[in-house]
Design a protein around this motif. Structure first.
Motif, PDB file in Angstrom:
ATOM      1  N   ALA A  26       0.835  -1.205   0.000  1.00 20.74           N
ATOM      2  CA  ALA A  26       0.000   0.000   0.000  1.00 20.74           C
ATOM      3  C   ALA A  26       0.867   1.252   0.000  1.00 20.74           C
ATOM      4  O   ALA A  26       0.592   2.224  -0.727  1.00 20.74           O
ATOM      5  N   LEU A  27       1.916   1.246   0.802  1.00 24.27           N
ATOM      6  CA  LEU A  27       2.815   2.401   0.837  1.00 24.27           C
ATOM      7  C   LEU A  27       3.583   2.553  -0.481  1.00 24.27           C
ATOM      8  O   LEU A  27       3.845   3.676  -0.923  1.00 24.27           O
ATOM      9  N   ILE A  28       3.929   1.441  -1.093  1.00 27.71           N
ATOM     10  CA  ILE A  28       4.631   1.504  -2.377  1.00 27.71           C
ATOM     11  C   ILE A  28       3.747   2.139  -3.436  1.00 27.71           C
ATOM     12  O   ILE A  28       4.204   2.962  -4.245  1.00 27.71           O
ATOM     13  N   TYR A  29       2.453   1.805  -3.440  1.00 24.68           N
ATOM     14  CA  TYR A  29       1.531   2.435  -4.388  1.00 24.68           C
ATOM     15  C   TYR A  29       1.410   3.926  -4.123  1.00 24.68           C
ATOM     16  O   TYR A  29       1.225   4.717  -5.048  1.00 24.68           O
ATOM     17  N   VAL A  30       1.497   4.330  -2.872  1.00 25.01           N
ATOM     18  CA  VAL A  30       1.510   5.762  -2.555  1.00 25.01           C
ATOM     19  C   VAL A  30       2.749   6.412  -3.169  1.00 25.01           C
ATOM     20  O   VAL A  30       2.670   7.448  -3.838  1.00 25.01           O
ATOM     21  N   TYR A  31       3.898   5.799  -2.961  1.00 22.34           N
ATOM     22  CA  TYR A  31       5.150   6.332  -3.502  1.00 22.34           C
ATOM     23  C   TYR A  31       5.099   6.471  -5.025  1.00 22.34           C
ATOM     24  O   TYR A  31       5.630   7.434  -5.595  1.00 22.34           O
ATOM     25  N   LEU A  32       4.497   5.503  -5.694  1.00 22.40           N
ATOM     26  CA  LEU A  32       4.497   5.493  -7.158  1.00 22.40           C
ATOM     27  C   LEU A  32       3.812   6.715  -7.752  1.00 22.40           C
ATOM     28  O   LEU A  32       4.129   7.115  -8.867  1.00 22.40           O
ATOM     29  N   ASP A  33       2.882   7.306  -7.043  1.00 19.41           N
ATOM     30  CA  ASP A  33       2.145   8.461  -7.554  1.00 19.41           C
ATOM     31  C   ASP A  33       2.796   9.794  -7.199  1.00 19.41           C
ATOM     32  O   ASP A  33       2.258  10.849  -7.530  1.00 19.41           O
ATOM     33  N   LEU A  34       3.930   9.760  -6.538  1.00 18.87           N
ATOM     34  CA  LEU A  34       4.543  10.994  -6.048  1.00 18.87           C
ATOM     35  C   LEU A  34       5.744  11.405  -6.891  1.00 18.87           C
ATOM     36  O   LEU A  34       6.385  10.588  -7.544  1.00 18.87           O
ATOM     37  N   SER A  35       6.029  12.687  -6.860  1.00 14.49           N
ATOM     38  CA  SER A  35       7.249  13.202  -7.491  1.00 14.49           C
ATOM     39  C   SER A  35       8.446  12.868  -6.612  1.00 14.49           C
ATOM     40  O   SER A  35       8.294  12.412  -5.464  1.00 14.49           O
ATOM     41  N   ASP A  36       9.638  13.129  -7.122  1.00 15.08           N
ATOM     42  CA  ASP A  36      10.845  12.824  -6.349  1.00 15.08           C
ATOM     43  C   ASP A  36      10.871  13.595  -5.034  1.00 15.08           C
ATOM     44  O   ASP A  36      11.222  13.048  -3.983  1.00 15.08           O
ATOM     45  N   THR A  37      10.498  14.878  -5.085  1.00 17.02           N
ATOM     46  CA  THR A  37      10.520  15.702  -3.880  1.00 17.02           C
ATOM     47  C   THR A  37       9.530  15.187  -2.842  1.00 17.02           C
ATOM     48  O   THR A  37       9.848  15.084  -1.650  1.00 17.02           O
ATOM     49  N   ASP A  38       8.325  14.830  -3.292  1.00 17.66           N
ATOM     50  CA  ASP A  38       7.319  14.307  -2.369  1.00 17.66           C
ATOM     51  C   ASP A  38       7.723  12.952  -1.809  1.00 17.66           C
ATOM     52  O   ASP A  38       7.451  12.640  -0.640  1.00 17.66           O
ATOM     53  N   ARG A  39       8.372  12.138  -2.621  1.00 19.23           N
ATOM     54  CA  ARG A  39       8.852  10.851  -2.122  1.00 19.23           C
ATOM     55  C   ARG A  39       9.860  11.047  -0.998  1.00 19.23           C
ATOM     56  O   ARG A  39       9.847  10.336   0.006  1.00 19.23           O
ATOM     57  N   LEU A  40      10.723  12.043  -1.194  1.00 16.10           N
ATOM     58  CA  LEU A  40      11.726  12.322  -0.162  1.00 16.10           C
ATOM     59  C   LEU A  40      11.065  12.799   1.123  1.00 16.10           C
ATOM     60  O   LEU A  40      11.463  12.397   2.230  1.00 16.10           O
ATOM     61  N   ASN A  41      10.037  13.638   0.992  1.00 15.68           N
ATOM     62  CA  ASN A  41       9.324  14.117   2.184  1.00 15.68           C
ATOM     63  C   ASN A  41       8.625  12.970   2.917  1.00 15.68           C
ATOM     64  O   ASN A  41       8.637  12.902   4.152  1.00 15.68           O
ATOM     65  N   VAL A  42       8.008  12.068   2.150  1.00 12.75           N
ATOM     66  CA  VAL A  42       7.343  10.923   2.765  1.00 12.75           C
ATOM     67  C   VAL A  42       8.362  10.013   3.455  1.00 12.75           C
ATOM     68  O   VAL A  42       8.105   9.469   4.530  1.00 12.75           O
ATOM     69  N   ALA A  43       9.541   9.877   2.849  1.00 13.13           N
ATOM     70  CA  ALA A  43      10.567   9.010   3.425  1.00 13.13           C
ATOM     71  C   ALA A  43      11.068   9.519   4.769  1.00 13.13           C
ATOM     72  O   ALA A  43      11.600   8.743   5.573  1.00 13.13           O
ATOM     73  N   CYS A  44      10.897  10.821   5.013  1.00 15.61           N
ATOM     74  CA  CYS A  44      11.353  11.400   6.285  1.00 15.61           C
ATOM     75  C   CYS A  44      10.345  11.203   7.414  1.00 15.61           C
ATOM     76  O   CYS A  44      10.584  11.639   8.546  1.00 15.61           O
ATOM     77  N   THR A  45       9.218  10.542   7.121  1.00 14.42           N
ATOM     78  CA  THR A  45       8.169  10.385   8.123  1.00 14.42           C
ATOM     79  C   THR A  45       8.587   9.452   9.254  1.00 14.42           C
ATOM     80  O   THR A  45       8.438   9.779  10.430  1.00 14.42           O
ATOM     81  N   CYS A  46       9.114   8.293   8.895  1.00 14.20           N
ATOM     82  CA  CYS A  46       9.526   7.324   9.909  1.00 14.20           C
ATOM     83  C   CYS A  46      10.523   6.353   9.287  1.00 14.20           C
ATOM     84  O   CYS A  46      10.756   6.369   8.074  1.00 14.20           O
ATOM     85  N   LYS A  47      11.093   5.482  10.102  1.00 17.66           N
ATOM     86  CA  LYS A  47      12.097   4.537   9.621  1.00 17.66           C
ATOM     87  C   LYS A  47      11.507   3.553   8.620  1.00 17.66           C
ATOM     88  O   LYS A  47      12.158   3.193   7.641  1.00 17.66           O
ATOM     89  N   ASN A  48      10.291   3.110   8.896  1.00 20.60           N
ATOM     90  CA  ASN A  48       9.674   2.130   8.002  1.00 20.60           C
ATOM     91  C   ASN A  48       9.422   2.722   6.629  1.00 20.60           C
ATOM     92  O   ASN A  48       9.700   2.088   5.603  1.00 20.60           O
ATOM     93  N   TRP A  49       8.926   3.943   6.582  1.00 14.34           N
ATOM     94  CA  TRP A  49       8.663   4.592   5.298  1.00 14.34           C
ATOM     95  C   TRP A  49       9.971   4.930   4.592  1.00 14.34           C
ATOM     96  O   TRP A  49      10.050   4.908   3.369  1.00 14.34           O
ATOM     97  N   ASN A  50      11.002   5.234   5.361  1.00 13.98           N
ATOM     98  CA  ASN A  50      12.320   5.497   4.776  1.00 13.98           C
ATOM     99  C   ASN A  50      12.903   4.219   4.168  1.00 13.98           C
ATOM    100  O   ASN A  50      13.581   4.265   3.136  1.00 13.98           O
ATOM    101  N   ARG A  51      12.608   3.085   4.795  1.00 16.28           N
ATOM    102  CA  ARG A  51      13.084   1.798   4.266  1.00 16.28           C
ATOM    103  C   ARG A  51      12.500   1.531   2.883  1.00 16.28           C
ATOM    104  O   ARG A  51      13.201   1.094   1.966  1.00 16.28           O
ATOM    105  N   LEU A  52      11.235   1.834   2.693  1.00 16.15           N
ATOM    106  CA  LEU A  52      10.571   1.577   1.420  1.00 16.15           C
ATOM    107  C   LEU A  52      10.991   2.560   0.330  1.00 16.15           C
ATOM    108  O   LEU A  52      10.754   2.316  -0.850  1.00 16.15           O
ATOM    109  N   PHE A  53      11.599   3.658   0.740  1.00 18.57           N
ATOM    110  CA  PHE A  53      12.058   4.653  -0.236  1.00 18.57           C
ATOM    111  C   PHE A  53      13.059   4.055  -1.218  1.00 18.57           C
ATOM    112  O   PHE A  53      13.156   4.496  -2.366  1.00 18.57           O
ATOM    113  N   SER A  54      13.790   3.048  -0.804  1.00 20.03           N
ATOM    114  CA  SER A  54      14.812   2.425  -1.662  1.00 20.03           C
ATOM    115  C   SER A  54      14.299   1.207  -2.412  1.00 20.03           C
ATOM    116  O   SER A  54      15.091   0.486  -3.026  1.00 20.03           O
ATOM    117  N   THR A  55      12.990   0.978  -2.389  1.00 21.85           N
ATOM    118  CA  THR A  55      12.422  -0.156  -3.126  1.00 21.85           C
ATOM    119  C   THR A  55      12.695  -0.009  -4.611  1.00 21.85           C
ATOM    120  O   THR A  55      12.423   1.040  -5.204  1.00 21.85           O
TER     121      THR A  55
END
Length: 362
Positions: A26-55
């Motif tokens: 579900a989080l990966i599908y969220v990432y797929l719809d975001l720009s690079d800048t928004d992906r980076l902002n989402v990745a700063c939310t928590c460790k788990n979301w930061n982990r998925l940033f490198s998927t």
């Protein structure tokens, strides 16, 4: 961040622990719809979301647009992307903008530095390359910058070992530059991998590359082509026979665009018959805009041996001369291919005479 907002609304009653239990997909599908800048902002939310940033799936596709607005900075940022996520990249789209006299050198140098970085890495495995609407004929009249850019593209292509699909439609290249790119694609391991070529309007307007041995030789290097999309002016009897002899096991689709006066390119029936015999699974489709019928008789490409499976006709002209020529063309098609075409013909016409003639094809 529409997808992120949707997920938060859906889980607005959830506790913090429930957010931690949200599935990775579900989080990966969220990432797929975001720009690079928004992906980076989402990745700063928590460790788990930061982990998925490198998927890896998030970085499979990349579109790089070089334009007059700080191309050097763009090149630096894209080099950083290659350093971190280059191993994930499978589809690359390159757009070199519309350079002016002042910006062409900066764009070509920035693109060259980026493509050099790609060449230096051995972990990039591109499957698809899209040279997005280069329009060299219209925008790149600057010899040194154009040569620098074409040379950098050719070097990058020669380094790729896994390319399967190349989009080059609308490039509008000079004959020598187009042949250089085709030769780069046909060298080493690439020629045994490439399955699909989109090269409609690959050369300059009114160019007849099929008359030049270098082009014919470059096209004969490919070994496992399945789909070719090109202009009728790029074909010749020699090319048709080369395809029949070398691609007979793999060829599935030959898509041809007919535009302008093609009376100088007349492929005899025996060449098409040889193609049909050796490539029985191949489908031949023709795309024709009937506005080019003005002053031109386009019945000559449609010979008896052509294994035509589909034809797409588009017409919006209300000129009597064009309509009469269209009527003659449709009658000709009906007489020649009424058994092979079946219902695989599509036409957009304003007047009633054209649909009536289409009935002869069914």
């Amino acid at each position: 961040m529409t997808s992120l907002t949707f997920v938060r609304k859906k889980y607005k009653m959830a506790t913090s622990n429930d957010w931690n239990d949200l599935p990775d997909i579900a989080l990966i599908y969220v990432y797929l719809d975001l720009s690079d800048t928004d992906r980076l902002n989402v990745a700063c939310t928590c460790k788990n979301w930061n982990r998925l940033f490198s998927t890896a799936i998030l970085w499979r596709k990349r579109r790089v647009v070089f334009d007059a607005n700080a191309p050097e900075t763009l090149a630096e940022n894209e080099v950083k992307f290659l350093d971190r996520f280059g191993h994930c990249l499978t589809r690359l789209t390159l757009n070199f903008g519309r350079p002016t006299f002042k910006s062409c050198m900066n764009i070509s140098k920035a693109a060259e530095s980026y493509l050099k970085r790609m060449c230096s890495r051995n972990d990039i495995r591109l499957r698809e390359l899209d040279l997005e609407n280069l329009h060299m004929e219209q925008h790149w009249h600057f010899i040194l910058s154009r040569n620098r850019l074409v040379t950098a593209v050719c070097k990058m292509i020669r380094k790729q070992r896994y390319l399967e699909t190349v989009f080059m439609a609308g490039a509008r290249l000079r004959l020598v530059d187009g042949c250089r790119i085709l030769e780069a694609l046909g060298k080493a391991q690439t020629r045994s991998k490439i399955k699909t070529l989109y090269m409609e309007d690959f050369f300059e307007t009114n160019m007849f590359p099929s008359r030049h041995p270098r082009y014919v030789s470059a096209m004969s290097k490919f070994q496992v082509l399945e789909d070719i999309h090109l202009n009728y002016r790029y074909l010749s009897s020699e090319m048709i026979r080369n395809i029949a002899n070398k691609q007979f096991r793999s060829m599935k689709t030959l898509s041809v665009v007919i535009e302008g006066d093609v009376r100088g390119v007349e492929i005899p029936a025996d060449a098409w018959m040889e193609f049909s015999e050796k490539c029985p699974l191949a489908e031949v489709g023709v795309y024709l805009c009937t506005t080019v019928l003005r002053g031109n008789d386009l019945r000559t490409p449609f010979v008896r041996g052509l294994p035509l499976n589909q034809i797409y006709l588009t017409s919006w002209s209300r000129i009597d001369e064009t309509e009469n020529r269209l009527a003659n063309l449709l009658r000709h098609l009906g007489n020649m291919y009424n058994t092979s075409l079946g219902k695989h013909i599509f036409s957009l016409c304003y007047r009633q005479v054209c649909p009536l003639i289409l009935l002869q094809l069914s």
